[in-house]
Scaffold this motif. Structure first.
Motif, PDB file in Angstrom:
ATOM      1  N   THR A  24     -15.970 -13.344 -16.562  1.00 48.48           N
ATOM      2  CA  THR A  24     -15.326 -13.191 -16.035  1.00 48.48           C
ATOM      3  C   THR A  24     -14.419 -14.457 -16.681  1.00 48.48           C
ATOM      4  O   THR A  24     -13.646 -15.108 -17.150  1.00 48.48           O
ATOM      5  N   CYS A  25     -15.514 -15.767 -16.582  1.00 44.48           N
ATOM      6  CA  CYS A  25     -15.461 -17.269 -16.357  1.00 44.48           C
ATOM      7  C   CYS A  25     -16.764 -17.687 -17.266  1.00 44.48           C
ATOM      8  O   CYS A  25     -17.588 -17.234 -17.458  1.00 44.48           O
ATOM      9  N   SER A  27     -18.150 -19.909 -15.872  1.00 51.08           N
ATOM     10  CA  SER A  27     -19.501 -20.080 -14.680  1.00 51.08           C
ATOM     11  C   SER A  27     -20.053 -18.468 -15.629  1.00 51.08           C
ATOM     12  O   SER A  27     -21.432 -18.806 -15.009  1.00 51.08           O
ATOM     13  N   CYS A  28     -19.965 -17.803 -15.566  1.00 53.00           N
ATOM     14  CA  CYS A  28     -20.511 -16.213 -15.320  1.00 53.00           C
ATOM     15  C   CYS A  28     -21.290 -16.417 -16.934  1.00 53.00           C
ATOM     16  O   CYS A  28     -22.485 -16.418 -16.773  1.00 53.00           O
ATOM     17  N   ARG A  31     -24.624 -18.596 -16.147  1.00 50.89           N
ATOM     18  CA  ARG A  31     -25.195 -17.796 -14.844  1.00 50.89           C
ATOM     19  C   ARG A  31     -26.039 -16.792 -15.756  1.00 50.89           C
ATOM     20  O   ARG A  31     -27.728 -16.636 -15.413  1.00 50.89           O
ATOM     21  N   TYR A  76     -24.664  -8.782 -13.342  1.00 53.72           N
ATOM     22  CA  TYR A  76     -23.442  -8.618 -14.511  1.00 53.72           C
ATOM     23  C   TYR A  76     -24.514  -7.481 -14.005  1.00 53.72           C
ATOM     24  O   TYR A  76     -25.300  -6.676 -13.974  1.00 53.72           O
TER      25      TYR A  76
HETATM   26 MO1  9UX Z   1     -17.327 -16.034 -13.484  1.00 51.90          MO
HETATM   27 MO2  9UX Z   1     -16.788 -18.146 -10.880  1.00 51.90          MO
HETATM   28  O1  9UX Z   1     -17.077 -14.576 -12.783  1.00 51.90           O
HETATM   29  O2  9UX Z   1     -17.837 -17.382  -9.512  1.00 51.90           O
HETATM   30  S1  9UX Z   1     -15.127 -16.297 -12.344  1.00 51.90           S
HETATM   31  S2  9UX Z   1     -18.775 -17.676 -12.117  1.00 51.90           S
END
Ligand code: 9UX
Length: 92
Positions: A24-25, A27-28, A31, A76
């Motif tokens: 969703t972002c 940072s995802c 990861r 994920y």
């Molecule tokens: Mo993206 Mo932040 O799911 O925990 S919203 S890494």
């Protein structure tokens, strides 16, 4: 989203386009890229958040299940239907 082998180089390097769900972002994305990139045999992993797709280049020795486990280990998932298609395409 269609999973597909996108390239085979010199009969060894293999590029896979793998659908990823749950991101969703930005940072995802990081990861998932780090998780895939840490798998032995993976040369490069590039994740596109908008298309929910990872492009993964390997040396041809990486089992598909290893990649999906890496994605899951990062928190994920790879949709089941996509995995079936990849197995057909990749022959493993
Ligand atoms: Mo993206 Mo932040 O799911 O925990 S919203 S890494």
């Amino acid at each position: 989203m269609t999973a597909a082998v996108v390239s085979r180089v010199a009969g060894q390097a293999v590029g896979l386009r793998v659908p990823i769900s749950g991101m969703t972002c930005a940072s995802c994305v990081g990861r998932v890229e780090r998780g895939l990139g840490a798998v032995p045999g993976v040369q490069r992993a590039s994740v596109n958040l908008a298309t929910e797709t990872a492009e993964v280049f390997t040396d041809g020795t990486v089992a598909l299940r290893t990649l999906t486990q890496a994605v899951e280990g990062s928190g994920y998932s790879v949709p089941e239907r996509a995995i079936d298609q990849l197995k057909t395409d990749a022959g493993n």
